[in-house]
Design an enzyme around this catalytic site. Structure first.
Site, PDB file in Angstrom:
ATOM      1  N   GLU A   1     -18.292 -49.429 -42.940  1.00 14.05           N
ATOM      2  CA  GLU A   1     -17.696 -48.256 -43.585  1.00 14.05           C
ATOM      3  C   GLU A   1     -18.029 -46.948 -42.879  1.00 14.05           C
ATOM      4  O   GLU A   1     -17.190 -46.050 -42.782  1.00 14.05           O
ATOM      5  CB  GLU A   1     -18.143 -48.179 -45.053  1.00 14.05           C
ATOM      6  CG  GLU A   1     -17.488 -49.189 -45.965  1.00 14.05           C
ATOM      7  CD  GLU A   1     -18.127 -50.566 -45.939  1.00 14.05           C
ATOM      8  OE1 GLU A   1     -17.639 -51.481 -46.620  1.00 14.05           O
ATOM      9  OE2 GLU A   1     -19.157 -50.720 -45.221  1.00 14.05           O
TER      10      GLU A   1
ATOM     11  N   GLN B   1     -12.821 -50.734 -49.847  1.00 16.50           N
ATOM     12  CA  GLN B   1     -12.402 -51.908 -50.596  1.00 16.50           C
ATOM     13  C   GLN B   1     -12.777 -51.783 -52.072  1.00 16.50           C
ATOM     14  O   GLN B   1     -11.993 -52.117 -52.963  1.00 16.50           O
ATOM     15  CB  GLN B   1     -13.017 -53.157 -49.983  1.00 16.50           C
ATOM     16  CG  GLN B   1     -12.325 -54.431 -50.407  1.00 16.50           C
ATOM     17  CD  GLN B   1     -12.759 -55.599 -49.549  1.00 16.50           C
ATOM     18  OE1 GLN B   1     -13.871 -56.091 -49.684  1.00 16.50           O
ATOM     19  NE2 GLN B   1     -11.868 -56.032 -48.668  1.00 16.50           N
ATOM     20  N   PHE B   2     -13.960 -51.269 -52.321  1.00 21.55           N
ATOM     21  CA  PHE B   2     -14.400 -50.863 -53.656  1.00 21.55           C
ATOM     22  C   PHE B   2     -15.132 -49.536 -53.494  1.00 21.55           C
ATOM     23  O   PHE B   2     -15.838 -49.331 -52.500  1.00 21.55           O
ATOM     24  CB  PHE B   2     -15.330 -51.902 -54.288  1.00 21.55           C
ATOM     25  CG  PHE B   2     -14.654 -53.194 -54.644  1.00 21.55           C
ATOM     26  CD1 PHE B   2     -14.136 -53.388 -55.914  1.00 21.55           C
ATOM     27  CD2 PHE B   2     -14.516 -54.198 -53.710  1.00 21.55           C
ATOM     28  CE1 PHE B   2     -13.500 -54.580 -56.252  1.00 21.55           C
ATOM     29  CE2 PHE B   2     -13.882 -55.393 -54.025  1.00 21.55           C
ATOM     30  CZ  PHE B   2     -13.372 -55.580 -55.296  1.00 21.55           C
ATOM     31  N   ALA B   3     -14.975 -48.655 -54.453  1.00 17.04           N
ATOM     32  CA  ALA B   3     -15.628 -47.349 -54.367  1.00 17.04           C
ATOM     33  C   ALA B   3     -17.136 -47.484 -54.211  1.00 17.04           C
ATOM     34  O   ALA B   3     -17.780 -46.641 -53.589  1.00 17.04           O
ATOM     35  CB  ALA B   3     -15.299 -46.510 -55.605  1.00 17.04           C
TER      36      ALA B   3
ATOM     37  N   PHE C   1     -18.733 -49.340 -52.314  1.00 20.66           N
ATOM     38  CA  PHE C   1     -19.129 -49.544 -50.921  1.00 20.66           C
ATOM     39  C   PHE C   1     -19.189 -48.235 -50.133  1.00 20.66           C
ATOM     40  O   PHE C   1     -19.612 -48.218 -48.983  1.00 20.66           O
ATOM     41  CB  PHE C   1     -18.166 -50.508 -50.231  1.00 20.66           C
ATOM     42  CG  PHE C   1     -18.114 -51.884 -50.853  1.00 20.66           C
ATOM     43  CD1 PHE C   1     -19.077 -52.301 -51.756  1.00 20.66           C
ATOM     44  CD2 PHE C   1     -17.085 -52.755 -50.543  1.00 20.66           C
ATOM     45  CE1 PHE C   1     -19.031 -53.559 -52.337  1.00 20.66           C
ATOM     46  CE2 PHE C   1     -17.026 -54.018 -51.119  1.00 20.66           C
ATOM     47  CZ  PHE C   1     -18.000 -54.424 -52.016  1.00 20.66           C
TER      48      PHE C   1
ATOM     49  N   HIS D   1     -19.381 -53.518 -58.083  1.00 17.64           N
ATOM     50  CA  HIS D   1     -17.934 -53.444 -57.964  1.00 17.64           C
ATOM     51  C   HIS D   1     -17.308 -52.685 -59.124  1.00 17.64           C
ATOM     52  O   HIS D   1     -16.094 -52.767 -59.330  1.00 17.64           O
ATOM     53  CB  HIS D   1     -17.330 -54.855 -57.905  1.00 17.64           C
ATOM     54  CG  HIS D   1     -17.685 -55.633 -56.685  1.00 17.64           C
ATOM     55  ND1 HIS D   1     -18.901 -56.248 -56.532  1.00 17.64           N
ATOM     56  CD2 HIS D   1     -16.983 -55.896 -55.541  1.00 17.64           C
ATOM     57  CE1 HIS D   1     -18.940 -56.872 -55.366  1.00 17.64           C
ATOM     58  NE2 HIS D   1     -17.797 -56.673 -54.747  1.00 17.64           N
TER      59      HIS D   1
END
Length: 658
Positions: free
Chosen positions: A397, A419-421, A423, A464
């Site tokens: 990231e 992909q998910f906040a 991360f 997640h």
């Protein structure tokens, strides 16, 4: 040093000499000024001039260079006026940062230089993005980025090398191995014999160069650049050199054995090269003295200009205005044709139409190409836009955020999907320290949108399900958007992509496929920083955003006797606080609902602002309702207890009865 095997013409050899001499003489002058208290700090590159000068002169002036704080020779070789450099170091207006940053922490598009930040690593990923833009624009150009041996231990280094290798980016990674990271010797920093060996693991061509031999540096880099332009690929070059002075002058050099200093002093790149030029009758003593006098006069004349310049006077309005790049919102009104679609569809449509509208827009993210993203937002996009513009990324990231910044620097737009906040924590540094601060520091905007699938209610557990908008509303320079409805999401996403500033665009996962709305089928925009008044009433003001808006709507539906103003903020930065003030002045009571945990959240700031600005209108204390002060749990019963939905109704009724 072996200079004889390099067949360059004498004019070029002299040019290389004067190009090394100038930064050396500037540094010697700066060390005097430092002792006199006329400058505040200095990071010396004495003994490393051959690297900066050799690389800069081997490159085309149109090619970007990303230097470090010991690369004065890059700046002088690109012919930046010395008075501007001196003003920069003194924090004056003729510098490049208007006194907002120091030394070499700046960039300049005019000279194709992108300066470092103190966190070092992100600039490697920025180089990836710049180089990617060159490829997409079909320009045969190299991007060179510098780092020290110490920063090769940072994750950003490895992430950037991996991306460059996977994408065959024309990046020249230049490692200045100068022996010490501040006071830590190389044997305490890495185990491999040569840093160039680190390229092997990435399938990357690597070279070791004598960083004190100007002819070797210039010739080798020139050949590599020519090759990379024709055959785009990343190349790692380790320059063996040494830092002859402290990390910065206050650090001293007591930790370095004297015999090691003596050994490297004998390898001085300038002194050895001068002896060679003298021996070969290329440089006479008279000519040498003439060159020194000319450079000394240039230094003194430009120092006078810098010293004569007035100190910067603080102007609060100017400072606040400089945080963001000015943006004139372009309204595109929606058409008459509508379709009842879900939030996820609205976001996908908005992104697709922005890709059609902006040919320079690139989407980056994990699994977004053939797979279409884990939430299928980009499903089918590669069939329309191709893999050049819809790019799967490795799981890194931080470097991807930095690469998005590099795309922006080189005239493109980028949308990155986290992909998910959750991360985003792995990419937090470049967001808050690079994207957010660049315009304020050197007037370079970050034309980047980071999409943030977020939120609970889906039994996804602590990693997640977070809604972490407050991590970013605190950081000046970022914009934060958080829509609750499909219509808003599509229009706000279009505007976020048009806006030249960095935008965190939050998308609640639980709303993706549960919330439907009639949405115009064509492209349209909505302004950032404008709240939506969903319901009107005299009893109380209810303020929320994201999933909280729907919880509030459900609660008010179950309590039809409550006449409430319901405000959907839609955008958290900029925040439409005036809409809240107007409502509170009418109702006299305010309750703020957020999904985030309570302390330090958006509700706290809204509450404080209302207390400061509307206190005389309040008939009761401002009430905040939020999730528990715990990580968000997995099991449904625990998650339901964590989220504030049920507690909101109790708090609302209590406040009404106050």
């Amino acid at each position: 040093m072996d200079y004889g095997k390099y067949t360059l013409d004498n004019g070029l050899k002299l040019k290389l000499y004067t190009s090394m001499l100038k930064p050396r003489m500037i540094e010697e002058k700066m060390l005097i000024l430092l002792r006199q208290g006329k400058i505040s700090k200095w990071f010396s590159g004495i003994g490393q001039e051959a690297i900066s000068v050799g690389v800069a002169m081997a490159m085309d002036p149109k090619e970007y260079i990303l230097p470090m704080h010991r690369n004065l020779g890059v700046f002088t070789s690109r012919n930046i006026p010395l008075h501007r450099l001196f003003s920069q170091w003194q924090g004056k207006a003729s510098g490049f940062t208007n006194g907002r940053d120091r030394s070499f922490h700046f960039g300049t598009q005019e000279y194709k230089i992108v300066g470092m930040i103190s966190h070092l690593g992100p600039q490697l990923g920025v180089a990836d993005g710049i180089a990617l833009a060159e490829l997409l624009k079909k320009r045969k150009r190299v991007t060179a980025v510098f780092t020290g041996e110490g920063a090769t231990s940072e994750g950003d280094f490895h992430e950037a090398l991996n991306i460059a290798a996977v994408w065959d980016l024309p990046v020249l990674f230049c490692i200045e191995n100068n022996g010490y990271g501040l006071s830590t010797p190389t044997n305490e920093q890495f185990k491999c014999e040569h840093l160039a060996d680190k390229g092997i693991g990435y399938g990357m061509e690597s070279h070791i160069v004598d960083g004190n031999n100007i002819l070797e540096v210039y010739t080798k880099i020139g050949a590599l650049c020519k090759s990379i332009r024709e055959n785009p690929r990343p190349v790692l070059v380790e320059f063996k050199t040494f830092r002859m002075r402290g990390h910065e002058e206050a650090s001293g050099m007591k930790y370095v054995p004297q015999e090691l200093l003596d050994q490297w002093a004998a390898k001085d790149p300038l002194e050895n090269y001068v002896r060679y030029l003298n021996t070969e009758n290329i440089l006479s003593a008279e000519a040498e003295e003439t060159y020194k006098k000319e450079i000394l006069h240039e230094i003194d004349d430009n120092l006078k200009l810098a010293f004569a310049e007035e100190e910067i006077e603080a102007d609060t309005g100017k400072e606040l205005f400089s945080v963001y790049k000015e943006y004139d919102y372009e309204e595109v009104k929606p058409g008459a044709i509508i379709k009842n679609i879900r939030l996820v569809d609205a976001i996908s449509d908005g992104l697709r139409q922005s890709m059609e509208r902006h040919g320079n827009l690139v989407i980056l993210g994990q699994d977004i190409a053939e797979y279409g993203g884990v939430f299928k937002i980009t499903d089918g996009f590669i069939n329309t836009f191709g893999k050049d513009r819809v790019r799967n990324t490795p799981i890194c990231e931080s470097a991807v955020v930095s690469a998005a910044m590099g795309l922006s620097i080189n005239g493109m737009k980028a949308v990155m999907e986290m992909q998910f906040a959750d991360f985003v924590s792995s990419g937090f540094n470049p967001i808050v320290n690079y994207l957010a601060k660049s315009h304020y520091r050197w007037e370079e905007n970050a034309n980047v949108v980071i999409r943030m699938p977020c939120g609970g209610g889906v039994a996804a557990g602590p990693f997640h399900s977070q809604t972490n908008e407050a991590w970013f509303t605190k950081t000046p320079g970022l914009k934060v958007v958080y829509p609750a409805f499909p219509y808003d999401a599509k229009g706000l996403l279009a505007t976020a992509i048009n806006d030249p500033n960095p935008v965190l665009f939050f998308e609640h996962k639980a709303l993706y496929r549960s919330i439907y709305q009639n949405v115009p089928t064509d492209y349209y925009t909505l302004p950032l920083g404008k709240a939506s008044l969903l319901k009107q009433g005299e009893d109380i003001s209810v303020v929320s955003y994201g999933a909280g808006v729907h919880w509030a709507l459900e609660t008010l539906k179950d309590n039809k006797d409550i006449r409430a103003d319901l405000i959907d903020l839609r955008c958290l930065q900029p925040l439409d606080i005036e809409a809240v003030f107007t409502s509170v002045k009418k109702t006299g009571k305010l309750i703020i609902l957020q999904e985030d945990s309570l302390f330090g959240g958006v509700a706290s700031d809204i509450s404080a602002l209302v207390m400061e600005n509307c206190f005389e209108y309040l008939d009761a204390p401002v009430k905040r309702v939020a999730s528990l002060e715990t990580p968000i749990p997995f099991a449904k019963s625990l998650e339901d207890n964590y989220l504030p939905k049920k507690r909101f109704e109790v708090a609302l009724l209590e406040l009404l009865a106050y």
